[in-house]
Design an enzyme around this catalytic site. Sequence first.
Site, short mmCIF file in Angstrom:
data_model
loop_
_atom_site.label_atom_id
_atom_site.label_comp_id
_atom_site.label_asym_id
_atom_site.label_seq_id
_atom_site.Cartn_x
_atom_site.Cartn_y
_atom_site.Cartn_z
N CYS A 40 -3.64 -0.04 8.81
CA CYS A 40 -2.96 -1.34 8.76
C CYS A 40 -1.68 -1.29 9.59
CB CYS A 40 -2.61 -1.71 7.33
SG CYS A 40 -4.04 -2.07 6.28
N CYS A 69 -8.26 2.32 -1.02
CA CYS A 69 -7.85 1.51 0.13
C CYS A 69 -7.77 0.06 -0.32
CB CYS A 69 -8.86 1.66 1.27
SG CYS A 69 -8.52 0.57 2.68
N CYS A 123 0.83 -1.20 0.00
CA CYS A 123 0.00 0.00 0.00
C CYS A 123 0.87 1.25 0.00
CB CYS A 123 -0.91 0.00 1.21
SG CYS A 123 -1.93 1.50 1.35
N CYS A 175 -12.82 -10.38 20.13
CA CYS A 175 -12.03 -9.64 19.14
C CYS A 175 -10.81 -8.99 19.77
CB CYS A 175 -12.89 -8.57 18.47
SG CYS A 175 -13.54 -7.32 19.61
N TYR A 218 -25.04 -10.23 24.14
CA TYR A 218 -24.50 -9.23 23.20
C TYR A 218 -24.84 -9.71 21.79
CZ TYR A 218 -21.65 -8.90 27.46
OH TYR A 218 -21.23 -8.86 28.77
N ASP A 236 -20.56 -12.71 22.87
CA ASP A 236 -19.69 -12.01 21.92
C ASP A 236 -19.62 -10.56 22.37
OD1 ASP A 236 -18.28 -11.06 19.79
OD2 ASP A 236 -19.78 -11.53 18.26
N GLN A 241 -20.14 -8.47 11.25
CA GLN A 241 -18.73 -8.80 11.04
C GLN A 241 -18.23 -8.21 9.73
OE1 GLN A 241 -16.52 -10.22 13.00
NE2 GLN A 241 -17.88 -10.78 14.68
N GLU A 250 -29.38 -7.76 24.00
CA GLU A 250 -28.62 -6.78 23.22
C GLU A 250 -28.99 -5.38 23.69
OE1 GLU A 250 -26.57 -4.41 20.80
OE2 GLU A 250 -26.21 -6.57 20.96
#
Length: 445
Positions: free
Chosen positions: A95, A180, A84, A398, A303, A371, A274, A327
């Site tokens: 990144c 991008c 990039c 995550c 969640y 999650d 996602q 949620e």
Amino acid sequence: MPQEPQTSPGSLVGEEYEVEVGPVAHGGHCVARTEAGRVLFVRHTLPGERVVARVTHGDETSRFLRADAVEILDAAKDRVPAPCPYAGPGRCGGCDWQHAKPGAQRRLKGEVIAEQLQHLAGLTPEQAGWDGTVAPALGDKLPAGEVPAWRTRVQYAIDADGRAGLRRHRSHEVEPVEHCMIAAEGVSELGIEQRDWSGMESVEAIAASGSGDRQVVLTPRPGARLPLVELDRPVSVLRVDERDGGVHRVHGRAFVRERADDHTWRVGNGGFWQVHPKAADTLVEAVMQGLLPRKGDTALDLYCGVGLFAGALADRVGDKGAVLGIEVTKRAVEDARHNLKDFDRVRVEQGKVEQVLPRTGITETDLIVLDPPRAGAGKQTVARLCSLGARRIAYVACDPAALARDLGYFREGGYRVRVMRAFDLFPMTHHVECVAILEPVAKGR
């Protein structure tokens, strides 16, 4: 060109040190030390390299300094030229590992997970039931120098001249970009980077997986009028209200349709889904293989977002089973109820998990999926989950640090990790997704 960082009395910003680079650390950088022993967190480098590091943040009183590798004196074998043109010191912060071979990126992520598990949970990979590998997403195993176009949602920042770009690392400054490389084809084909967005603070582009739905979410600067949105493909347009932060439809649908686990999922108002096109199916498969739901099971999806895991569970526990989703986001709950309307024994409650779950009166359940957001579930919530006696719990994470902290709490509550898997669902960045399957210690011995 990048602006010079602001300095203050005692600041070390701009100072350069020649250093040997040590191990990778959580956050997309490696650790090094100056000859005087001062700790540097250095971006744009790899373990084992010798580099010139220029300080970007920190002063004489800082516990550590942040720095960029501005000259590579001795390169690692896993280094490649960044594909990039916007990657590198002082440039786009999106990144972290453009300069590393794809396999090296996954190894670095695995080292970070292992370090966090040991440091925060006291677990070795073997004790966590993890083989130490980070699996590439399907279709992402590319040669060095090639970049997977995976990001189906990109939030572009807009500079003072109306140009679309991305934020520089740890900065509000905008790096204008013409393209991008990690943006999915459905995002790139909109041509957002070639348009004038004067008056806008940000423009989020969404390209749904499994449908042709395209959407942009505009955040205007205070007092600015919305532009006439004419892009290279049909899109629906939403705007963020500057007064209450709410998202409102301008024209087109207020939602996009995503496809996963053989179902279509409505996701409204730019809500969470996602980002990698293969992520939803990858995670559902890992969770269901770990939980092994049975007909008639009761289950919790915490969640739950728009109901992805709740729907997968409902499919598998059948008409005699029952699923409860919780949620906090109102629109996500509306979408989840719409997405799950064909399942009679599924209900979705709105609110924070730590507040709603005690009010439900539930004292036991067979299965749990959680999650949580990047901060994790926390000690109080984990303790309550442990008290429900679930046969198995699937934790989707995550952030490896939050995962490790919560796994420590689960161990205190009598649960151990049966198996853990890690997936590279965010190539070129330091982010990684994990799925840990837990079971009661007494049943696991």
